[in-house]
Scaffold this active site. Structure first.
Site, short mmCIF file in Angstrom:
data_model
loop_
_atom_site.label_atom_id
_atom_site.label_comp_id
_atom_site.label_asym_id
_atom_site.label_seq_id
_atom_site.Cartn_x
_atom_site.Cartn_y
_atom_site.Cartn_z
N HIS A 36 0.85 -1.20 0.00
CA HIS A 36 0.00 0.00 0.00
C HIS A 36 0.88 1.24 0.00
O HIS A 36 2.08 1.15 0.30
CB HIS A 36 -0.89 0.01 1.25
CG HIS A 36 -0.08 0.03 2.51
ND1 HIS A 36 0.27 -1.12 3.19
CD2 HIS A 36 0.49 1.05 3.19
CE1 HIS A 36 1.01 -0.81 4.23
NE2 HIS A 36 1.17 0.51 4.26
N HIS A 120 6.09 6.66 -1.14
CA HIS A 120 6.83 5.43 -1.44
C HIS A 120 5.98 4.23 -1.04
O HIS A 120 5.05 4.36 -0.24
CB HIS A 120 8.14 5.39 -0.65
CG HIS A 120 7.92 5.25 0.82
ND1 HIS A 120 7.72 6.34 1.65
CD2 HIS A 120 7.81 4.17 1.63
CE1 HIS A 120 7.52 5.93 2.88
NE2 HIS A 120 7.56 4.61 2.90
P1 2AM Z 1 5.69 2.72 5.20
O1 2AM Z 1 6.47 1.52 5.62
O2 2AM Z 1 4.97 2.50 3.94
O3 2AM Z 1 6.46 3.97 5.27
C1 2AM Z 1 1.25 0.64 8.40
O4 2AM Z 1 1.92 0.18 9.54
C2 2AM Z 1 2.09 1.63 7.67
O5 2AM Z 1 2.33 2.77 8.47
C3 2AM Z 1 3.45 1.10 7.30
O6 2AM Z 1 3.40 0.58 5.99
C4 2AM Z 1 4.37 2.27 7.43
O7 2AM Z 1 4.52 2.90 6.21
C5 2AM Z 1 3.62 3.29 8.22
N1 2AM Z 1 4.29 3.71 9.43
C6 2AM Z 1 4.85 4.92 9.64
N2 2AM Z 1 5.35 5.01 10.85
C7 2AM Z 1 5.15 3.83 11.44
C8 2AM Z 1 5.48 3.31 12.72
N3 2AM Z 1 6.10 4.04 13.66
N4 2AM Z 1 5.14 2.05 12.99
C9 2AM Z 1 4.52 1.29 12.05
N5 2AM Z 1 4.17 1.73 10.84
C10 2AM Z 1 4.48 2.98 10.54
#
Ligand code: 2AM
Length: 178
Positions: A36, A120
């Site tokens: 996603h 991203h």
């Molecule tokens: P990303 O990896 O695409 O940047 C769901 O958990 C989504 O939230 C993850 O895909 C992650 O996005 C984002 N996210 C951002 N900060 C986070 C955090 N501290 N812990 C977990 N997920 C985080």
């Protein structure tokens, strides 16, 4: 509940992204059905917060748009590749949508991470990064053509952490309209 807001990817795009997987030691590849584009990560939110947030999100007016993939890379950087991702071109309608979503979140009394929005899609996470292996992934991305991505809605997701990995459940979708 633990929440985030994201754009879902059509199957064709998820298949193409899964085609970038390669043999990198210790990489945990995001399951294909979970790929996603994150707009905002909220963390734990109580029921009142969810109600405030969905109210604000449903008042967002933004047009649909199409995204094209851009370069790939890793966070925090090539010397310590913990997260492998594919980037998207900085389409202005995406940046405007993200800004409106972020405003809805903060207006609902919730905090966002300080990092600027950098569109991203995370493909893999690596516990013990070996920088020398990341070139395989970056090269593979250069060789493959990725389809464009039509965005017609954004979605509030619940993320439940389990020993087998996260389970993402859509709570509500918010259509985009011209
Ligand atoms: P990303 O990896 O695409 O940047 C769901 O958990 C989504 O939230 C993850 O895909 C992650 O996005 C984002 N996210 C951002 N900060 C986070 C955090 N501290 N812990 C977990 N997920 C985080």
């Amino acid at each position: 509940m633990r929440l985030f807001i994201a754009i879902e990817l059509p199957e064709q795009v998820r298949n193409a992204l899964a085609g970038l997987r390669c043999d990198i030691h210790g990489a945990r590849w995001v399951p294909k059905d979970q790929l996603h584009l994150t707009l905002a990560f909220l963390g734990e939110v109580d029921d009142d917060g969810v109600a405030r947030l969905t109210g604000r999100l449903s008042r967002i007016h933004a047009p649909p748009f199409t995204l094209r993939f851009g370069e790939s890379g890793c966070f925090p950087g090539r010397r310590r590749p913990r997260v492998l991702w594919v980037g998207l071109e900085h389409e202005s309608r995406l940046l405007h949508l993200a800004a409106k979503v972020h405003a809805a979140v903060t207006d609902s009394g919730m905090a966002l991470e300080d990092r600027p929005f950098s569109p991203h899609i995370t493909l893999a996470r690596i516990k013990v990064p070996r920088p020398e292996e990341v070139g395989i992934f970056l090269d593979r991305h250069l060789q493959k053509k990725l389809p464009s991505l039509a965005v017609r809605e954004f979605i509030l997701f619940q993320s439940q952490l389990t020993p087998e990995g996260a389970i993402h459940t859509p709570i509500r979708s918010f259509p985009l309209a011209a």
